[in-house]
Design a protein around this motif. Structure first.
Motif, PDB file in Angstrom:
ATOM      1  N   ILE A 299       0.264 -44.709  75.511  1.00  0.00           N
ATOM      2  CA  ILE A 299       0.832 -42.999  75.875  1.00  0.00           C
ATOM      3  C   ILE A 299       0.174 -41.664  76.209  1.00  0.00           C
ATOM      4  O   ILE A 299      -0.608 -40.651  75.470  1.00  0.00           O
ATOM      5  N   THR A 300       0.420 -41.741  77.859  1.00  0.00           N
ATOM      6  CA  THR A 300      -0.252 -40.862  78.072  1.00  0.00           C
ATOM      7  C   THR A 300       0.318 -39.352  78.245  1.00  0.00           C
ATOM      8  O   THR A 300      -0.402 -38.531  78.921  1.00  0.00           O
ATOM      9  N   ASN A 301       1.837 -39.762  79.101  1.00  0.00           N
ATOM     10  CA  ASN A 301       2.660 -39.196  78.815  1.00  0.00           C
ATOM     11  C   ASN A 301       4.183 -38.835  78.357  1.00  0.00           C
ATOM     12  O   ASN A 301       4.213 -40.432  78.088  1.00  0.00           O
ATOM     13  N   LYS A 308      10.615 -44.109  77.503  1.00  0.00           N
ATOM     14  CA  LYS A 308      10.712 -46.059  77.946  1.00  0.00           C
ATOM     15  C   LYS A 308      11.161 -46.580  76.432  1.00  0.00           C
ATOM     16  O   LYS A 308      11.786 -47.537  76.162  1.00  0.00           O
ATOM     17  N   VAL A 309      10.690 -45.525  75.470  1.00  0.00           N
ATOM     18  CA  VAL A 309      10.412 -46.354  74.040  1.00  0.00           C
ATOM     19  C   VAL A 309      12.024 -45.836  73.383  1.00  0.00           C
ATOM     20  O   VAL A 309      12.652 -45.579  72.844  1.00  0.00           O
ATOM     21  N   LEU A 332       7.575 -48.598  65.573  1.00  0.00           N
ATOM     22  CA  LEU A 332       6.967 -49.494  65.897  1.00  0.00           C
ATOM     23  C   LEU A 332       6.911 -50.138  67.751  1.00  0.00           C
ATOM     24  O   LEU A 332       6.215 -50.204  68.806  1.00  0.00           O
ATOM     25  N   LYS A 333       8.140 -51.068  67.137  1.00  0.00           N
ATOM     26  CA  LYS A 333       8.571 -52.343  67.891  1.00  0.00           C
ATOM     27  C   LYS A 333       9.150 -51.832  69.182  1.00  0.00           C
ATOM     28  O   LYS A 333       8.953 -51.910  70.281  1.00  0.00           O
ATOM     29  N   GLY A 338       9.298 -51.134  74.701  1.00  0.00           N
ATOM     30  CA  GLY A 338       9.100 -50.152  75.789  1.00  0.00           C
ATOM     31  C   GLY A 338       7.810 -49.671  76.225  1.00  0.00           C
ATOM     32  O   GLY A 338       7.897 -49.827  77.857  1.00  0.00           O
ATOM     33  N   LEU A 339       7.138 -50.730  75.835  1.00  0.00           N
ATOM     34  CA  LEU A 339       5.439 -49.875  76.371  1.00  0.00           C
ATOM     35  C   LEU A 339       5.107 -51.058  76.909  1.00  0.00           C
ATOM     36  O   LEU A 339       3.824 -51.481  77.842  1.00  0.00           O
TER      37      LEU A 339
END
Length: 524
Positions: A299-301, A308-309, A332-333, A338-339
């Motif tokens: 998670i950078t942005n 996405k998630v 967490l799922k 998503g990633l």
């Protein structure tokens, strides 16, 4: 009796500890003479108690005996002394047997020469001389371990191409006998040393190793190092880790806490990693610093990740800065899916567990789709084979299997996956079960299953072992062992073969264990 003793000793020499039922029988039937002490020495040897083995040989040599037996005792004495590293005494006895080889009766020459050749191959005590004919040098069991020794020597010399050839030869020879120790030793060493050169082939060999481990052995805690080999070769293949983790855990629980070999302390680092792949129903996790650091790598942005998630930016921020003390599994799922996160052995346990649930749900759906295409009889067959083969057995019934309607039960789902997909270890055990039933009449098959599911848990475990051992021992032995009269009714009723039934009974060295088995068989 002399001829029977000789024939069975040859079987024990050829097949090693796999032929344990013959040894258990002979220790009961043989008089307390030289033959008895020879057989007793083998029992101690297979338990790595070579001092006691040697004591039995000395007792055997004190009895009046035929020349055939005398030389067999001397040859085994040489073998035990050699592996106890008593090289000075070993060489004297080795020289004596070489010089008197022409006086050794033909009935014992093959075994005596096998021991001499094996030692000579290691020590080069008589490198330039051969005083036996070529036929003795080609004894398959001896050749297996000589070839394996050559492979290990070539590894030390860094002649890897030649080493692979020797490992392959040793493996192929072991299959033809079959010699289970030769098989697992060849595959274990071959796959281990090959992993740094050809990982894909090494993985294939390690899977064969697991197949034969499941096929030939019951007490796999005694061979726990093979799981370690498999783990080291497949530690980047997480599907294999999920599949094997529960099996390894089953045998891990049977290990002693401490010891030189096959103890928990020896494999602690491996198991601490592998245990993370034993999935649980856990649904909330502590938001540890390890977990936060791991997620920050993905998670950078926050804004992009939120989209996405499908988790709010605020919630993600609260997770990453530690304001949220516990994270739900569903959260967490979403992040994992998503990633497109795929964990490895260094990932936090929470990530591994939730990814495992995603993997399990996908595998479960695929398994159900396959079951839907089968008839109920086909489903029933693979269910029974799997139930008897698996180390963990859930509470489920044939009505559920017929309707394919299961409770939302974590353990039933995993069993269904093992039932349909399985792995090499489980599938070999399924093959053993299938072999046991394959020639049984349908009416008797149904009767057998009815009786089987009326047994309690402990009784089923003993019966499972008997079924697998029956199939293991259903090979050509070139000798006949009488079926005990008390096993005749069970054997004939279910159209089973006499020899493997006898050997599966004599597999147990304790009379109390044989009586337990007999009490169960009498219920059928």
């Amino acid at each position: 009796m002399q001829n029977k003793n000789q024939a069975i000793f040859e079987i024990l020499s050829t097949y090693g500890s796999f032929a344990k039922p013959f040894l258990n029988l002979m220790l009961l039937e043989t008089k307390h003479d030289g033959w008895y002490h020879l057989f007793k020495s083998l029992e101690y040897s297979w338990k790595n108690k070579r001092n006691k083995s040697l004591m039995e040989i000395e007792k055997g040599l004190q009895h009046k005996k035929p020349k055939t037996l005398e030389y067999l005792l001397l040859a085994k004495k040489l073998s035990y002394l050699f592996y106890m590293k008593e090289y000075e005494i070993s060489k004297e006895l080795y020289t004596y047997l070489k010089e008197n080889f022409k006086y050794i009766p033909k009935k014992s020459r093959k075994i005596v020469s096998s021991i001499l050749i094996n030692i000579e191959n290691i020590m080069n005590w008589n490198e330039n001389t051969r005083i036996w004919s070529k036929e003795y040098e080609l004894d398959p069991s001896t050749e297996v371990f000589i070839t394996l020794g050559k492979a290990r020597k070539k590894i030390k010399e860094k002649d890897y191409k030649k080493a692979w050839e020797y490992f392959k030869k040793s493996y192929e020879l072991s299959k033809t006998i079959p010699h289970r120790i030769g098989l697992i030793n060849s595959l274990n060493d071959w796959s281990w040393y090959l992993k740094d050169f050809d990982l894909e082939k090494s993985r294939k060999l390690s899977k064969k190793l697991m197949y034969y481990m499941g096929y030939y052995f019951e007490n796999n805690e005694n061979h726990f190092g093979l799981f370690d080999t498999f783990f080291e070769i497949n530690k980047e293949n997480i599907e294999s880790l999920y599949s094997y983790a529960p099996i390894v855990n089953h045998y891990w629980e049977k290990l002693p806490e401490k010891g030189k070999r096959n103890s928990k302390e020896n494999y602690k680092s491996m198991f601490n990693i592998l245990r993370k792949f034993i999935m649980s129903e856990k649904s909330t996790y502590e938001n540890t610093e390890e977990l936060r650091d791991y997620l920050k790598n993905y998670i950078t942005n926050l804004s992009e990740t939120s989209k996405k998630v499908n988790i709010s930016r605020k919630s993600l921020s609260a997770i990453l800065n530690g304001k949220v003390k516990e994270i739900k599994g569903d959260t967490l799922k979403k992040i994992i899916l998503g990633l497109n996160i795929v964990p490895d052995i260094n990932s936090p346990e929470a990530i591994i567990n939730e990814y495992g649930k995603i993997y399990m749900e996908k595998s479960f759906r695929e398994s159900i789709e396959k079951l839907e295409k089968m008839s109920f009889e086909e489903r029933k067959k693979i269910f029974v084979n799997s139930y008897i083969a698996c180390v963990y057995k859930p509470k489920m019934n044939l009505i559920q299997l017929k309707n394919l309607e299961f409770y939302d039960d974590f353990y039933i789902k995993w069993f269904i996956i093992e039932m349909v997909k399985g792995n090499e270890f489980l599938n070999s055990r399924k093959n053993l079960v299938n072999h046991f039933f394959e020639k049984m009449k349908r009416s008797k098959y149904e009767e057998f299953l009815t009786k089987y599911f009326e047994l309690n848990k402990k009784e089923r475990q003993i019966m499972d072992e008997f079924i697998r051992n029956y199939s293991r021992y259903d090979i050509k032995w070139n000798i006949r062992i009488e079926l005990p009269e008390f096993l005749r009714s069970f054997t004939e009723k279910f159209s089973l073969k006499k020899m493997p039934v006898s050997l599966a009974y004599w597999y147990y060295e304790k009379g109390s264990d044989r009586r337990k088995l007999l009490n169960i068989l009498n219920k059928f």
